[in-house]
Motif scaffolding. Structure first.
Motif, PDB file in Angstrom:
ATOM      1  N   TYR A 240     -27.092 -47.220  73.159  1.00  0.00           N
ATOM      2  CA  TYR A 240     -26.468 -47.920  74.275  1.00  0.00           C
ATOM      3  C   TYR A 240     -24.999 -48.241  73.981  1.00  0.00           C
ATOM      4  O   TYR A 240     -24.656 -48.703  72.883  1.00  0.00           O
ATOM      5  CB  TYR A 240     -27.201 -49.232  74.583  1.00  0.00           C
ATOM      6  CG  TYR A 240     -28.493 -49.029  75.322  1.00  0.00           C
ATOM      7  CD1 TYR A 240     -28.510 -48.600  76.650  1.00  0.00           C
ATOM      8  CD2 TYR A 240     -29.725 -49.247  74.696  1.00  0.00           C
ATOM      9  CE1 TYR A 240     -29.695 -48.411  77.323  1.00  0.00           C
ATOM     10  CE2 TYR A 240     -30.917 -49.052  75.376  1.00  0.00           C
ATOM     11  CZ  TYR A 240     -30.897 -48.638  76.691  1.00  0.00           C
ATOM     12  OH  TYR A 240     -32.074 -48.433  77.362  1.00  0.00           O
ATOM     13  N   CYS A 241     -24.158 -47.992  74.976  1.00  0.00           N
ATOM     14  CA  CYS A 241     -22.730 -48.332  74.905  1.00  0.00           C
ATOM     15  C   CYS A 241     -22.368 -49.143  76.144  1.00  0.00           C
ATOM     16  O   CYS A 241     -23.025 -49.039  77.185  1.00  0.00           O
ATOM     17  CB  CYS A 241     -21.872 -47.068  74.857  1.00  0.00           C
ATOM     18  SG  CYS A 241     -22.265 -45.956  73.495  1.00  0.00           S
ATOM     19  N   HIS A 308     -27.670 -50.226  69.609  1.00  0.00           N
ATOM     20  CA  HIS A 308     -26.617 -50.813  70.442  1.00  0.00           C
ATOM     21  C   HIS A 308     -25.292 -50.599  69.713  1.00  0.00           C
ATOM     22  O   HIS A 308     -24.985 -51.336  68.766  1.00  0.00           O
ATOM     23  CB  HIS A 308     -26.881 -52.287  70.704  1.00  0.00           C
ATOM     24  CG  HIS A 308     -27.899 -52.522  71.780  1.00  0.00           C
ATOM     25  ND1 HIS A 308     -29.251 -52.368  71.565  1.00  0.00           N
ATOM     26  CD2 HIS A 308     -27.743 -52.861  73.099  1.00  0.00           C
ATOM     27  CE1 HIS A 308     -29.897 -52.615  72.699  1.00  0.00           C
ATOM     28  NE2 HIS A 308     -29.009 -52.914  73.641  1.00  0.00           N
ATOM     29  N   PRO A 312     -24.842 -56.087  73.370  1.00  0.00           N
ATOM     30  CA  PRO A 312     -25.500 -56.142  74.682  1.00  0.00           C
ATOM     31  C   PRO A 312     -24.904 -57.250  75.553  1.00  0.00           C
ATOM     32  O   PRO A 312     -24.280 -58.177  75.045  1.00  0.00           O
ATOM     33  CB  PRO A 312     -26.959 -56.444  74.337  1.00  0.00           C
ATOM     34  CG  PRO A 312     -26.889 -57.132  73.015  1.00  0.00           C
ATOM     35  CD  PRO A 312     -25.714 -56.552  72.292  1.00  0.00           C
ATOM     36  N   TYR A 318     -30.830 -57.490  75.969  1.00  0.00           N
ATOM     37  CA  TYR A 318     -31.098 -56.911  74.650  1.00  0.00           C
ATOM     38  C   TYR A 318     -32.601 -56.745  74.434  1.00  0.00           C
ATOM     39  O   TYR A 318     -33.067 -55.714  73.950  1.00  0.00           O
ATOM     40  CB  TYR A 318     -30.505 -57.811  73.567  1.00  0.00           C
ATOM     41  CG  TYR A 318     -30.690 -57.289  72.164  1.00  0.00           C
ATOM     42  CD1 TYR A 318     -30.109 -56.084  71.762  1.00  0.00           C
ATOM     43  CD2 TYR A 318     -31.452 -58.002  71.233  1.00  0.00           C
ATOM     44  CE1 TYR A 318     -30.280 -55.598  70.466  1.00  0.00           C
ATOM     45  CE2 TYR A 318     -31.619 -57.527  69.943  1.00  0.00           C
ATOM     46  CZ  TYR A 318     -31.037 -56.326  69.564  1.00  0.00           C
ATOM     47  OH  TYR A 318     -31.209 -55.838  68.295  1.00  0.00           O
ATOM     48  N   GLU A 321     -33.825 -53.827  76.566  1.00  0.00           N
ATOM     49  CA  GLU A 321     -33.360 -52.524  76.082  1.00  0.00           C
ATOM     50  C   GLU A 321     -34.055 -52.124  74.779  1.00  0.00           C
ATOM     51  O   GLU A 321     -34.505 -50.980  74.636  1.00  0.00           O
ATOM     52  CB  GLU A 321     -31.835 -52.555  75.934  1.00  0.00           C
ATOM     53  CG  GLU A 321     -31.116 -52.591  77.274  1.00  0.00           C
ATOM     54  CD  GLU A 321     -29.827 -53.389  77.276  1.00  0.00           C
ATOM     55  OE1 GLU A 321     -29.200 -53.498  76.198  1.00  0.00           O
ATOM     56  OE2 GLU A 321     -29.450 -53.920  78.340  1.00  0.00           O
ATOM     57  N   THR A 322     -34.168 -53.058  73.842  1.00  0.00           N
ATOM     58  CA  THR A 322     -34.852 -52.730  72.582  1.00  0.00           C
ATOM     59  C   THR A 322     -36.345 -52.506  72.812  1.00  0.00           C
ATOM     60  O   THR A 322     -36.987 -51.760  72.068  1.00  0.00           O
ATOM     61  CB  THR A 322     -34.666 -53.835  71.526  1.00  0.00           C
ATOM     62  OG1 THR A 322     -35.091 -55.087  72.070  1.00  0.00           O
ATOM     63  CG2 THR A 322     -33.211 -53.929  71.094  1.00  0.00           C
ATOM     64  N   CYS A 334     -34.551 -51.104  65.711  1.00  0.00           N
ATOM     65  CA  CYS A 334     -33.544 -51.545  66.675  1.00  0.00           C
ATOM     66  C   CYS A 334     -32.303 -51.979  65.885  1.00  0.00           C
ATOM     67  O   CYS A 334     -32.337 -52.992  65.180  1.00  0.00           O
ATOM     68  CB  CYS A 334     -34.070 -52.701  67.514  1.00  0.00           C
ATOM     69  SG  CYS A 334     -35.620 -52.332  68.343  1.00  0.00           S
ATOM     70  N   MET A 336     -28.209 -52.941  65.893  1.00  0.00           N
ATOM     71  CA  MET A 336     -27.074 -53.370  66.701  1.00  0.00           C
ATOM     72  C   MET A 336     -25.836 -53.497  65.814  1.00  0.00           C
ATOM     73  O   MET A 336     -25.892 -54.108  64.745  1.00  0.00           O
ATOM     74  CB  MET A 336     -27.351 -54.715  67.378  1.00  0.00           C
ATOM     75  CG  MET A 336     -26.176 -55.200  68.233  1.00  0.00           C
ATOM     76  SD  MET A 336     -26.539 -56.703  69.156  1.00  0.00           S
ATOM     77  CE  MET A 336     -26.415 -57.949  67.880  1.00  0.00           C
TER      78      MET A 336
END
Length: 354
Positions: A240-241, A308, A312, A318, A321-322, A334, A336
């Motif tokens: 994810y960006c 990530h 996030p 977050y 998404e995770t 996961c 980040m």
């Protein structure tokens, strides 16, 4: 209590259509609640089987269940899956031409379609309302119900009109609202907006014991990312960006380094987004590099890592998404990358938005 014949049919369909021997967690109680015609509020973690809570009752009840869904990609994913199970499920959205729309409406009107996926904006259209008033509707499911609170104030105001629209179709329709995460404030907002104070609440633990969480300083992040991916060769994952520009940049970086990676963001043509999503679901690509536009409700069990690259937008986001990792119950990672610059950008974004 539900009658014995419906209970028997539910268990039969659970096994024969969905392939499960038993219900998980609170699924059976939730399904009995909606089959009994009660308003039902479900807060259940990603991967715990929320979709079954409305898909299974739709197969045994007379008529069509309306599923209010936020994203075209999500609708397509769920409809494709249900059709593969032999269930007549359809969606109504802007990707259909007039002939296709008429075919879907005929299936609903004739009672052939068991689940109709539709966005609140499409539900609010006069011609759609007119045909739904004539159809036999079993219940309404509001999937990803946190969108009512998070999107409904300015971004997608139709989310605040869902109750009004349902009453326009049939005031007696039971509602099931489902979400993976909702703070107490968001819970109250959902209940108030849908007028569900009488609803039964089912809330299960948010602990996902099979997910390992790691936070690293964002130093030489590209190098760190490639090193991390080298440890997860040929595994499915999502990166994810925050921005479309960063998505394109990181996707290109991964391709150059020999990974089967594709970008996904709202700026891409809808056909390209759909094609890239299908490639990921069908295992023609291993990694999707995406903004948060990707992944909501996407039922891919073997996502082994979620990265990530940028911070996030929120803790709830977050978690959502995770939660797309490790749906098959196997271990997932996961990761980040944390940088103060990202937090500053997010604060500026939120300030500008307000």
């Amino acid at each position: 209590m539900i009658n014995a014949s419906i209970e028997k049919e539910l268990k039969k369909n659970l096994k024969e259509i969905f392939g499960f021997d038993n219900f998980r967690g609170e699924q059976e109680k939730i399904i009995n609640s909606i089959v009994s015609g009660k308003n039902t509020f479900v807060i259940m973690p990603t991967g715990a089987g929320k979709s079954l809570c409305y898909q299974l009752p739709a197969t045994v009840l007379e008529g069509t269940a309306i599923v209010i869904s936020p994203l075209i990609a999500l609708m397509k994913n769920q409809v494709d899956q249900l059709m593969a199970f032999g269930i007549n499920a359809q969606f109504l959205n802007s990707t259909l031409n007039k002939t296709e729309m008429n075919r879907v409406k005929n299936d609903v009107t004739n009672g052939v379609c068991k689940l109709l996926y539709i966005a609140p904006e499409s539900l609010n259209k006069e011609d759609n309302l007119a045909f739904l008033k004539k159809a036999k509707i079993s219940f309404v499911a509001v999937d990803e119900a946190h969108c009512i609170s998070e999107w409904g104030h300015d971004f997608r105001p139709e989310y605040r009109k869902i109750r009004e629209i349902i009453e326009n179709i049939d005031k007696s329709l039971p509602i099931i609202a489902l979400t993976a995460t909702a703070t107490p404030k968001v819970q109250l907002d959902i209940k108030k907006s849908l007028d569900m104070d009488d609803s039964e609440l089912f809330k299960t633990s948010f602990n996902r014991a099979n997910l390992y969480y790691e936070v690293r300083p964002k130093q030489n992040a590209k190098k760190q990312l490639i090193k991390f991916l080298n440890q997860h060769k040929a595994k499915s994952g999502i990166v994810y960006c925050l921005s479309r520009k960063k998505v394109a940049e990181i996707a290109e970086l991964l391709v150059v380094n020999g990974y089967k990676a594709l970008p996904y963001h709202a700026g891409l043509d809808s056909d390209v987004r759909m094609k890239n999503q299908d490639a990921f679901l069908n295992e023609d690509c291993d990694i999707v590099v995406a903004t948060i536009a990707f992944g909501m409700g996407i039922d891919k069990p073997d996502v082994m890592f979620v990265v990530h690259y940028d911070a996030p937008k929120s803790l709830e986001g977050y978690y959502q998404e995770t939660g797309r990792g490790g749906r098959d119950g196997l271990d997932g990672t996961c990761l980040m990358f944390y940088a103060l610059d990202d937090i500053t950008k997010l604060e500026k974004f939120n300030k500008d938005k307000n």
